[in-house]
Design an enzyme around this catalytic site. Sequence first.
Site, PDB file in Angstrom:
ATOM      1  N   THR A   1      -7.206   1.593 121.741  1.00 33.00           N
ATOM      2  CA  THR A   1      -8.491   2.280 121.937  1.00 33.00           C
ATOM      3  C   THR A   1      -9.589   1.325 122.425  1.00 33.00           C
ATOM      4  OG1 THR A   1      -8.827   2.022 119.550  1.00 33.00           O
ATOM      5  CG2 THR A   1      -8.100   4.189 120.306  1.00 33.00           C
TER       6      THR A   1
ATOM      7  N   ARG B   1       4.655  13.147 121.350  1.00 31.42           N
ATOM      8  CA  ARG B   1       5.139  14.022 120.265  1.00 31.42           C
ATOM      9  C   ARG B   1       4.923  15.501 120.549  1.00 31.42           C
ATOM     10  NH1 ARG B   1       2.698  12.291 114.895  1.00 31.42           N
ATOM     11  NH2 ARG B   1       3.849  14.103 114.178  1.00 31.42           N
TER      12      ARG B   1
HETATM   13  C1  UD1 Z   1      -7.438   5.962 115.554  1.00 29.18           C
HETATM   14  C2  UD1 Z   1      -8.107   4.783 114.851  1.00 29.18           C
HETATM   15  C3  UD1 Z   1      -7.958   4.979 113.341  1.00 29.18           C
HETATM   16  C4  UD1 Z   1      -8.530   6.315 112.915  1.00 29.18           C
HETATM   17  C5  UD1 Z   1      -7.902   7.447 113.709  1.00 29.18           C
HETATM   18  C6  UD1 Z   1      -8.592   8.764 113.452  1.00 29.18           C
HETATM   19  C7  UD1 Z   1      -7.818   2.936 116.375  1.00 29.18           C
HETATM   20  C8  UD1 Z   1      -7.094   1.667 116.649  1.00 29.18           C
HETATM   21  N1  UD1 Z   1      -7.460   3.577 115.257  1.00 29.18           N
HETATM   22  O1  UD1 Z   1      -6.059   5.909 115.276  1.00 29.18           O
HETATM   23  O2  UD1 Z   1      -8.667   3.927 112.675  1.00 29.18           O
HETATM   24  O3  UD1 Z   1      -8.345   6.504 111.540  1.00 29.18           O
HETATM   25  O4  UD1 Z   1      -8.034   7.185 115.113  1.00 29.18           O
HETATM   26  O5  UD1 Z   1      -7.891   9.777 114.063  1.00 29.18           O
HETATM   27  O6  UD1 Z   1      -8.728   3.303 117.100  1.00 29.18           O
HETATM   28  N2  UD1 Z   1      -6.133   6.233 123.578  1.00 29.18           N
HETATM   29  C9  UD1 Z   1      -6.342   5.795 124.859  1.00 29.18           C
HETATM   30  N3  UD1 Z   1      -5.767   4.631 125.261  1.00 29.18           N
HETATM   31  C10 UD1 Z   1      -5.002   3.870 124.442  1.00 29.18           C
HETATM   32  C11 UD1 Z   1      -4.801   4.327 123.111  1.00 29.18           C
HETATM   33  C12 UD1 Z   1      -5.377   5.508 122.717  1.00 29.18           C
HETATM   34  O7  UD1 Z   1      -7.027   6.461 125.653  1.00 29.18           O
HETATM   35  O8  UD1 Z   1      -4.529   2.819 124.881  1.00 29.18           O
HETATM   36  C13 UD1 Z   1      -6.745   7.517 123.147  1.00 29.18           C
HETATM   37  C14 UD1 Z   1      -5.712   8.557 122.805  1.00 29.18           C
HETATM   38  O9  UD1 Z   1      -5.440   9.372 123.936  1.00 29.18           O
HETATM   39  C15 UD1 Z   1      -6.384   9.340 121.696  1.00 29.18           C
HETATM   40  C16 UD1 Z   1      -7.341   8.335 121.044  1.00 29.18           C
HETATM   41  O10 UD1 Z   1      -7.475   7.267 121.958  1.00 29.18           O
HETATM   42  O11 UD1 Z   1      -7.156  10.388 122.201  1.00 29.18           O
HETATM   43  C17 UD1 Z   1      -6.849   7.848 119.692  1.00 29.18           C
HETATM   44  O12 UD1 Z   1      -5.677   7.124 119.870  1.00 29.18           O
HETATM   45  P1  UD1 Z   1      -4.546   7.107 118.786  1.00 29.18           P
HETATM   46  O13 UD1 Z   1      -3.529   6.129 119.226  1.00 29.18           O
HETATM   47  O14 UD1 Z   1      -4.109   8.489 118.507  1.00 29.18           O
HETATM   48  O15 UD1 Z   1      -5.323   6.513 117.542  1.00 29.18           O
HETATM   49  P2  UD1 Z   1      -4.983   6.805 116.028  1.00 29.18           P
HETATM   50  O16 UD1 Z   1      -3.652   6.241 115.717  1.00 29.18           O
HETATM   51  O17 UD1 Z   1      -5.252   8.215 115.732  1.00 29.18           O
END
Ligand code: UD1
Length: 447
Positions: A88, A22
């Site tokens: 995550t 995004r």
């Molecule tokens: C996550 C939480 C959510 C919380 C929110 C707060 C999870 C499943 N959900 O959602 O409960 O309210 O944060 O902001 O954890 N990332 C990786 N690898 C992946 C996926 C993500 O490294 O496979 C990293 C992303 O780069 C990012 C972070 O993890 O820095 C968060 O990932 P994102 O997908 O943005 O989680 P949210 O949807 O924000």
Amino acid sequence: MSQPTAAPTTAIIILAAGKGTRMKSALPKVLHEVAGRPMLGHAIAAAAEAGANQICLVTAPEQHAVRAYALSEAPEIINCIQENQLGTGDAVRAAADAVSGVERVVVMFGDTPLMRADILTQLSMSDADVTVLGFEPDDAATYGRIVMDATAPARIVEFKDADAETRAVTLCNGGAMGVHTEVLSALLPLLGNDNAQNEYYLPDLVQLAVQSRKSTALVMGDVDDTLGVDSRAGLARAEARMQARLRAAMFDAGVTMQDPNTVYLSHDTVIEPDVRLEPNIKIGPGVHIAGGALIKAFSHLEGVTVGPRAIIGPFARLRPGTVLGADVRIGNFVETKNANIRDGSKVNHLSYIGDAELGLGVNIGAGTITCNYDGFKKHLTQIGDGAFIGSNSSLIAPVTIGAGAYLGSGTAVSSDVPKNGLTVTRAPRRDLKNWADNFRRQNQKED
Ligand code: UD1
């Protein structure tokens, strides 16, 4: 008297493998800057300030630039690759093998630049097996919801998986989490992906912990701590909140700002008490301003040391490598770069001073230029104590002006000037009597 308990050894895992689509940017998301430092730099700094014994960074295979930046900031950082972005929980799995010999693991995100070290410390110090970061935003939006039992978190439900009753919960998951290492090792393999997004959710550790009779706890943060950036608008919001935080710290440090909302600071700006900042000032990284200085409106500083009681601007541009002594004056439309300007010297109007050493009490007249660049190399201009450089002079470097020398206005020098003399170069003057009248008459006739 009881002995203070030693802080548990801790690894902090920074998750940054998300694609950040995004942002619509060629630059990886976590390298976008907030207050003059990439978001990932803020995360690494917070992890280091929290006293992490190990810092692990999780990136996607193609994120070479992110890993290179991290290593430049913290050579000891451990790079871990997450092959596919499966959530995550999966990202933490990618780092689990790299974590060794520590009692606690804290997970944080690389795109939450306002996360405070204090929160990470609380997550690490917690006695509970799994400790989550909660916050209560005005609008719970699509955050994961923390469902509590009587006193502790029972489970976290992602918005997409939540029913109406759970969506009504106002306590949200901030994303960061602290886990005892052996509990993490035991529970990570149990994470499943049977959910709305088919992802391995880190927050599912809470429910798994409860099922395994492990303890859980909640640490509360504020909305800034958890402010995640996933769009340009989010980046601007994070910048605004970071600026508010930096300005508040300046007020606490004894700095006056007439209109703080128009003063932009960097993450590392150091300003001593009794400095006054007028409106509309941009301070880039690497700036230190000593006590009693006045920075007037519309000035731009980056990589600069300003001495005590110096007066800068309005409309001054001080570039990297500028070092100003006490009581120096830099006036309007003056640019300096890689210039050491010692105590009491004045460059008051419309000048460029680059690659220069100015002694004590030097006066630089309006429109003076150090001609430092020959198209290939930069050259040094040295000006001795008390020298007076007349207006509109060109100092063609390399050149040295002796102490106390006086350069007549309009002088161009390309060889060294002796001390205490007058040096002047000027084209001889010619007065052609009635030339203008004749010229006009002739041209009018032709019309
Ligand atoms: C996550 C939480 C959510 C919380 C929110 C707060 C999870 C499943 N959900 O959602 O409960 O309210 O944060 O902001 O954890 N990332 C990786 N690898 C992946 C996926 C993500 O490294 O496979 C990293 C992303 O780069 C990012 C972070 O993890 O820095 C968060 O990932 P994102 O997908 O943005 O989680 P949210 O949807 O924000």
